[in-house]
Design a protein around this motif. Structure first.
Motif, mmCIF file in Angstrom:
data_model
loop_
_atom_site.group_PDB
_atom_site.id
_atom_site.type_symbol
_atom_site.label_atom_id
_atom_site.label_comp_id
_atom_site.label_asym_id
_atom_site.label_seq_id
_atom_site.Cartn_x
_atom_site.Cartn_y
_atom_site.Cartn_z
ATOM 1 N N LEU A 212 79.179 88.445 31.857
ATOM 2 C CA LEU A 212 77.995 87.887 32.507
ATOM 3 C C LEU A 212 78.307 86.599 33.267
ATOM 4 N N LEU A 213 79.288 85.856 32.773
ATOM 5 C CA LEU A 213 79.630 84.572 33.397
ATOM 6 C C LEU A 213 80.777 84.690 34.394
ATOM 7 N N GLY A 214 81.072 85.902 34.850
ATOM 8 C CA GLY A 214 81.926 86.047 36.025
ATOM 9 C C GLY A 214 83.340 86.518 35.812
ATOM 10 N N ARG A 215 83.730 86.919 34.588
ATOM 11 C CA ARG A 215 85.093 87.404 34.411
ATOM 12 C C ARG A 215 85.161 88.894 34.698
ATOM 13 N N ASN A 216 86.202 89.335 35.414
ATOM 14 C CA ASN A 216 86.342 90.753 35.722
ATOM 15 C C ASN A 216 87.214 91.445 34.681
ATOM 16 N N ARG A 217 87.395 92.762 34.815
ATOM 17 C CA ARG A 217 88.092 93.529 33.793
ATOM 18 C C ARG A 217 89.579 93.205 33.700
ATOM 19 N N SER A 218 90.166 92.657 34.754
ATOM 20 C CA SER A 218 91.580 92.296 34.705
ATOM 21 C C SER A 218 91.813 90.966 34.009
ATOM 22 N N GLY A 219 90.724 90.260 33.669
ATOM 23 C CA GLY A 219 90.855 89.001 32.953
ATOM 24 C C GLY A 219 90.703 87.766 33.814
ATOM 25 N N GLU A 220 90.507 87.935 35.110
ATOM 26 C CA GLU A 220 90.378 86.795 36.010
ATOM 27 C C GLU A 220 88.943 86.262 35.988
ATOM 28 N N GLN A 221 88.820 84.933 35.924
ATOM 29 C CA GLN A 221 87.513 84.290 35.910
ATOM 30 C C GLN A 221 87.039 84.036 37.329
ATOM 31 N N GLY A 222 85.893 84.626 37.666
ATOM 32 C CA GLY A 222 85.315 84.402 38.977
ATOM 33 C C GLY A 222 84.261 83.303 38.924
ATOM 34 N N PRO A 223 83.488 83.139 39.975
ATOM 35 C CA PRO A 223 82.428 82.121 39.999
ATOM 36 C C PRO A 223 81.366 82.417 38.936
ATOM 37 N N THR A 224 80.849 81.385 38.338
ATOM 38 C CA THR A 224 79.773 81.556 37.359
ATOM 39 C C THR A 224 78.462 81.829 38.095
ATOM 40 N N PRO A 225 77.518 82.526 37.440
ATOM 41 C CA PRO A 225 76.258 82.879 38.110
ATOM 42 C C PRO A 225 75.400 81.646 38.385
ATOM 43 N N SER A 226 74.459 81.804 39.292
ATOM 44 C CA SER A 226 73.611 80.678 39.700
ATOM 45 C C SER A 226 72.728 80.170 38.564
ATOM 46 N N TRP A 227 72.404 81.049 37.585
ATOM 47 C CA TRP A 227 71.528 80.629 36.495
ATOM 48 C C TRP A 227 72.270 79.796 35.446
ATOM 49 N N LEU A 228 73.601 79.726 35.521
ATOM 50 C CA LEU A 228 74.370 78.857 34.632
ATOM 51 C C LEU A 228 75.583 78.331 35.402
ATOM 52 N N PRO A 229 75.343 77.409 36.331
ATOM 53 C CA PRO A 229 76.421 76.923 37.199
ATOM 54 C C PRO A 229 77.285 75.862 36.498
ATOM 55 N N ILE A 230 78.090 76.290 35.529
ATOM 56 C CA ILE A 230 78.976 75.367 34.829
ATOM 57 C C ILE A 230 80.398 75.521 35.353
ATOM 58 N N HIS A 231 81.231 74.519 35.079
ATOM 59 C CA HIS A 231 82.620 74.584 35.516
ATOM 60 C C HIS A 231 83.325 75.707 34.756
ATOM 61 N N HIS A 232 84.230 76.390 35.449
ATOM 62 C CA HIS A 232 84.878 77.554 34.837
ATOM 63 C C HIS A 232 85.672 77.188 33.584
ATOM 64 N N SER A 233 86.115 75.922 33.453
ATOM 65 C CA SER A 233 86.880 75.520 32.272
ATOM 66 C C SER A 233 86.017 75.463 31.017
ATOM 67 N N LEU A 234 84.684 75.375 31.203
ATOM 68 C CA LEU A 234 83.770 75.316 30.061
ATOM 69 C C LEU A 234 83.320 76.698 29.590
#
Length: 347
Positions: A212-234
């Motif tokens: 839900l927070l933007g990670r794809n099936r290969s394990g890469e973290q994408g942009p977080t959704p607009s409803w929870l715009p937190i830094h990807h490190s969090l």
């Protein structure tokens, strides 16, 4: 120094070392993250066990003050070396089983559509397999940990006054002397159900939240959704904390019953089955004068607050350092490969 070239010979092959880290990434990440998170959350785990077995309600600050007064700062870390010693087996094996199950599903295209349901179910099934298999090895160590945490209350139930609690090896010897190897698996059915269910829920929720927070099936973290715009490190801390707290809250009554059954067995008291123990915890010991249901349910969840705080600390740090270590290993320079491969195993 190499006499033929006049150059210093490296003490180790860096490429081989990097390949070794990549092949065992789940183990390396689990070990490094678990040591930090276990040490940080252990005092709260110790207080949780004491709250679950006290017969009268007591506040967390008061209980902590009592522990410090009677046992000193080391009272909060009683039995710590047991999870630290076994963490190499439990965490490494657990994450390896979890990762390999997900990898198997990916290779055979099982539940591998990029949807929330498939992602969550894959994590849940992998978690259930991990929890079930690991419970056979972790049960004796957790029993000894509970024994160490509850030394004084167990001694009090036997009418013994302790000036100094026995060591861990003494506790193991006493359990083994009383009931043999079977004694180390006291309460195992409850432990098995708790770990299988809890681990399945935990990984199901974690993988679902990460999706839900933007990670794809290969394990890469994408942009977080607009409803929870937190830094990807969090993201790992948030997902780890929430999945740890919610999954633990669901199975918490089972853990309370397990701890109570184990405490009575370790104290040599009459055996009570899980359902009888649960009924007495909720309704009290006197059938003619049962406690109000609400009061009983409150007692059943005694210690949940400190347990939730422990889960936030432990699982948030666990996944944060796990992700940091995994990212570090992924960025290591590697020897050229003729065919690039997809990393299905990354949690």
């Amino acid at each position: 120094m190499d006499g033929r070239t006049g150059q210093n010979t490296p003490l180790y092959d860096q490429n081989a070392y990097h390949d070794l880290l990549r092949r065992n990434k789940a183990v390396v990440c689990a070990l490094s993250a678990s040591y930090i998170s276990t040490f940080a959350g252990y005092p709260l785990d110790s207080i949780k066990s004491r709250l679950q077995t006290t017969k009268t309600a007591v506040s967390i600050p008061r209980l902590a003050a009592m522990v410090y007064k009677e046992e000193g700062i080391m009272g909060f870390y009683r039995g710590l070396w047991i999870p630290l010693m076994t963490i190499s087996f439990v965490r490494a094996a657990s994450f390896t089983i979890y990762s390999r199950t997900k990898e198997y599903f990916a290779i055979h295209d099982i539940l591998y559509k990029n949807t929330l349901v498939d992602v969550a179910l894959t994590g849940g099934i992998a978690g259930a397999m991990s929890g079930a298999l690991i419970s056979f090895g972790s049960a004796p160590f957790e029993l000894v940990k509970v024994r160490r945490q509850l030394e004084y209350s167990i001694a009090a139930s036997k009418g013994i006054s302790l000036n100094k609690a026995p060591g861990t090896l003494d506790a193991v010897k006493e359990i083994f002397k009383a009931n043999g190897m079977k004694g180390l698996y006291t309460g195992f059915p409850l432990h098995f159900v708790r770990d299988t269910t809890g681990t399945a829920l935990y990984f199901l929720e974690y993988d679902g939240m990460r999706h839900l927070l933007g990670r794809n099936r290969s394990g890469e973290q994408g942009p977080t959704p607009s409803w929870l715009p937190i830094h990807h490190s969090l993201v790992p801390f948030v997902c780890g904390s929430l999945s740890g707290v919610t999954s633990w809250a669901i199975i918490y009554p089972l853990d309370v019953v397990k701890t109570k059954v184990q405490q009575r067995a370790l104290a040599g008291e009459k055996y009570r089955g899980p359902f009888e123990t649960l009924h007495r915890l909720i309704r009290g010991a006197d059938p003619s004068n049962p406690k109000p249901l609400l009061a009983g349910m409150v007692r059943l969840y005694r210690g949940l607050g400190v347990s939730a705080l422990r889960s936030i600390t432990t699982h948030g740090l666990l996944w944060t350092f796990f992700d940091m270590t995994a990212t570090y290993i992924d960025r290591l320079p590697s020897t050229p490969s003729p065919e690039p491969s997809t990393d299905y195993s990354r949690p």
